[in-house]
Scaffold this motif. Structure first.
Motif, PDB file in Angstrom:
ATOM      1  N   UNK A  10       1.228  14.569 -11.198  1.00 29.26           N
ATOM      2  CA  UNK A  10       1.547  14.767 -12.596  1.00 29.26           C
ATOM      3  C   UNK A  10       0.309  14.926 -13.455  1.00 29.26           C
ATOM      4  N   UNK A  11       0.512  14.946 -14.783  1.00 18.70           N
ATOM      5  CA  UNK A  11      -0.624  15.110 -15.689  1.00 18.70           C
ATOM      6  C   UNK A  11      -1.407  13.808 -15.823  1.00 18.70           C
ATOM      7  N   UNK A  12      -2.701  13.932 -16.176  1.00 17.71           N
ATOM      8  CA  UNK A  12      -3.548  12.763 -16.353  1.00 17.71           C
ATOM      9  C   UNK A  12      -3.464  12.232 -17.780  1.00 17.71           C
ATOM     10  N   UNK A  13      -4.143  11.156 -18.058  1.00 19.39           N
ATOM     11  CA  UNK A  13      -4.964  10.402 -17.101  1.00 19.39           C
ATOM     12  C   UNK A  13      -4.106   9.633 -16.085  1.00 19.39           C
ATOM     13  N   UNK A  14      -4.805   9.161 -14.999  1.00 20.02           N
ATOM     14  CA  UNK A  14      -4.064   8.558 -13.894  1.00 20.02           C
ATOM     15  C   UNK A  14      -4.581   7.153 -13.600  1.00 20.02           C
ATOM     16  N   UNK A  26       1.485   6.320   1.394  1.00 20.45           N
ATOM     17  CA  UNK A  26       2.649   6.201   0.520  1.00 20.45           C
ATOM     18  C   UNK A  26       2.662   7.346  -0.499  1.00 20.45           C
ATOM     19  N   UNK A  27       3.859   7.838  -0.865  1.00 21.91           N
ATOM     20  CA  UNK A  27       3.938   8.913  -1.872  1.00 21.91           C
ATOM     21  C   UNK A  27       3.340   8.449  -3.196  1.00 21.91           C
ATOM     22  N   UNK A  28       2.929   9.438  -3.995  1.00 17.85           N
ATOM     23  CA  UNK A  28       2.405   9.153  -5.329  1.00 17.85           C
ATOM     24  C   UNK A  28       3.506   9.291  -6.371  1.00 17.85           C
ATOM     25  N   UNK A  29       3.388   8.514  -7.411  1.00 20.58           N
ATOM     26  CA  UNK A  29       4.260   8.663  -8.571  1.00 20.58           C
ATOM     27  C   UNK A  29       3.495   9.381  -9.667  1.00 20.58           C
ATOM     28  N   UNK A  30       4.229  10.012 -10.615  1.00 28.39           N
ATOM     29  CA  UNK A  30       3.555  10.678 -11.719  1.00 28.39           C
ATOM     30  C   UNK A  30       2.640   9.696 -12.440  1.00 28.39           C
ATOM     31  N   UNK A  31       1.416  10.182 -12.755  1.00 33.79           N
ATOM     32  CA  UNK A  31       0.455   9.345 -13.448  1.00 33.79           C
ATOM     33  C   UNK A  31      -0.349   8.471 -12.507  1.00 33.79           C
TER      34      UNK A  31
END
Length: 493
Positions: free
Chosen positions: A156-160, A175-180
């Motif tokens: 997704x868009x930053x910041x992260x 593990x999968x990433x979540x948005x952000x």
């Protein structure tokens, strides 16, 4: 134009070539005291067997061949006196033109190729072989989405927010990433599911709250190598016949191969003939050092062969007969003894076993009295002249095309270069002249007589000079030497 054993001395203006060309500058000028300048060739060095074109018939008579032992000059110099009283016009007529001789040798190899020659070899043993079957992908490449750079996998868009534990190459699926969310990732590591892109290390920064910011725009999918980007399972990567190079080994390993199906190396037995040959020390009392015993095995290996034995037989007809008839090699190579003198036993041995003579003499200098015979359906013999450079000529004329076909190696692309200097030609025969390659020109070397190796030792290639010679600047076909091409063939062990 008369034939000469060497070309003329270059003009004084041409003597500024680099020191590596000292061979060109040091050769005595034709006609100087103490130098032999051959008379115009009459073909008097061709074997004169009563041969019908299929099998030997009748007896041979007269003449010599020999090597750099001083026996009648090797039988390759024009005007050789070792054949007095023979019908030299008939002898010259019988010899095979040089291009045709090479084509005959290649056809002989192709007729044998494919018969019980396929082997399964490990990757470590496959270098220099030709593939006997297509190389197909055993898996997708890459087999999973991977990071092309060190940096962060971001979603997704930053910041992260950045995870504490990063992802390294060789780790299990992360593990999968979540948005952000972002995670540190190494080049080659598996990209987590739902990753938007990989942000390179140099394109990101963290703030005082340890949140990751991009310093330039992010494009979805950037710096990710998606699964199957290079190939999908079952895709043909290389066709049968491809030469196994180091890059091919790497591709095969990446595609999951442990072994390759390849064409095995042709097996060669080398028989060195001549009672006058020494294997060590200085020449003495009419004896000379054997130059071909050290020269030929590594050269044959460079042509893709497996040299299974090297035997020195002297001038012993029975020993030659036994060695030939008990060999199980694909190719037997003999040195010397290819003419018709009292100790030249190659032709009589071939007659004795009923061999089929495919080439009996070639219209080429040096190397005129070379031969090619079929001993069995799956076995051939190449008889090389005994003079060292003449033997090299025979090696490149007959053995190289035959071995290349047996090994299923690709035919090298023909090319020509202009000659920096004119080269005298033979009235009827092709000449093979050592040259060095300088820029877009070929510089002919001296010391190119049948018994000489000094020129070929400094050479990059051999110029194929047509009958009649070649003028300065003429485009002339080149035969590369294995070590000069830098190719896979330069494997001398």
């Amino acid at each position: 134009m008369t034939a000469r054993g060497i070309r003329d001395e270059p003009d004084a203006d041409d003597l500024d070539v680099e020191e590596a060309l000292a061979l060109v500058k040091d050769q005595p000028h034709p006609g100087r005291a103490g130098e032999h300048v051959p008379a115009p060739a009459t073909g008097a060095d061709s074997p004169d067997d009563q041969y019908t074109g299929d099998r030997y018939k009748g007896d041979r008579h007269g003449g010599t061949d020999r090597r750099s032992d001083g026996r009648n000059g090797g039988g390759d110099a024009p005007g050789d006196s070792g054949r007095s009283g023979r019908d030299t016009r008939h002898a010259r007529h019988k010899a095979t033109p040089w291009p045709e001789a090479r084509a005959i040798a290649a056809r002989a190899g192709r007729a044998r190729a494919g018969r019980d020659t396929t082997v399964s070899v490990s990757l470590t043993d496959a270098l220099g072989l030709s593939l006997a079957a297509p190389l197909t992908a055993l898996t997708d490449l890459p087999s999973f989405d991977t990071s092309a750079m060190d940096g962060w996998a971001v979603a997704g868009p930053g910041p992260w927010d950045v995870r504490e534990t990063g992802v390294l190459a060789g780790n299990a699926e992360p593990e999968p990433l979540s948005d952000g969310e972002a995670v540190r990732i190494a080049t080659g590591a598996r990209v987590p599911a739902d990753t938007t892109a990989v942000l390179r290390s140099e394109h990101g920064r963290t703030d005082d709250k340890d949140r990751l910011h991009a310093t330039r725009e992010i494009v979805p999918g950037q710096d990710i190598r998606p699964r199957g980007q290079e190939c999908r399972k079952g895709d043909q990567l290389l066709a049968a016949g491809a030469l196994v190079t180091p890059a091919v080994l790497g591709l095969a390993a990446a595609a999951g191969y442990d072994t390759l199906t390849a064409v095995r190396r042709p097996r060669v037995d080398l028989l060195v003939l001549g009672d006058e040959l020494l294997t060590e020390g200085l020449p003495r009392e009419g004896l000379i050092r054997d130059a071909l015993g050290p020269l030929l095995p590594p050269w044959l290996r460079a042509l893709g062969a497996e040299v299974t034995s090297v035997r020195r037989l002297g001038d012993d007809a029975e020993a030659l007969y036994t060695a030939v008839t008990t060999s199980d090699a694909d190719l037997i190579v003999t040195t010397g003894g290819t003419a018709a003198g009292p100790v030249d036993h190659v032709h009589p041995t071939l007659r004795r076993i009923g061999a089929e003579l495919l080439v009996d003499g070639v219209k080429v200098r040096p190397g005129h009295p070379m031969l090619l015979a079929r001993l069995k359906e799956d076995q051939h013999l190449v008889g090389l002249p005994g003079n060292p450079l003449a033997a090299v000529s025979g090696l490149l004329t007959l053995a190289e095309p035959l071995l290349r076909a047996l090994a299923a190696h690709p035919v090298p692309e023909r090319y020509s270069l202009p000659l920096r200097d004119a080269v005298h030609g033979h009235p009827h025969d092709t000449r093979l002249v050592p040259v060095v390659l300088r820029g877009d020109q070929a510089v002919p070397l001296h010391y190119n007589g049948p018994a000489m190796l000094r020129g070929i030792a400094a050479a990059d290639a051999l110029a194929v000079v047509p009958p009649g010679g070649a003028a300065q600047g003429r485009e002339t076909e080149m035969l590369d030497l294995p070590w000069a091409t830098g190719g896979i063939g330069v494997c001398f062990t």
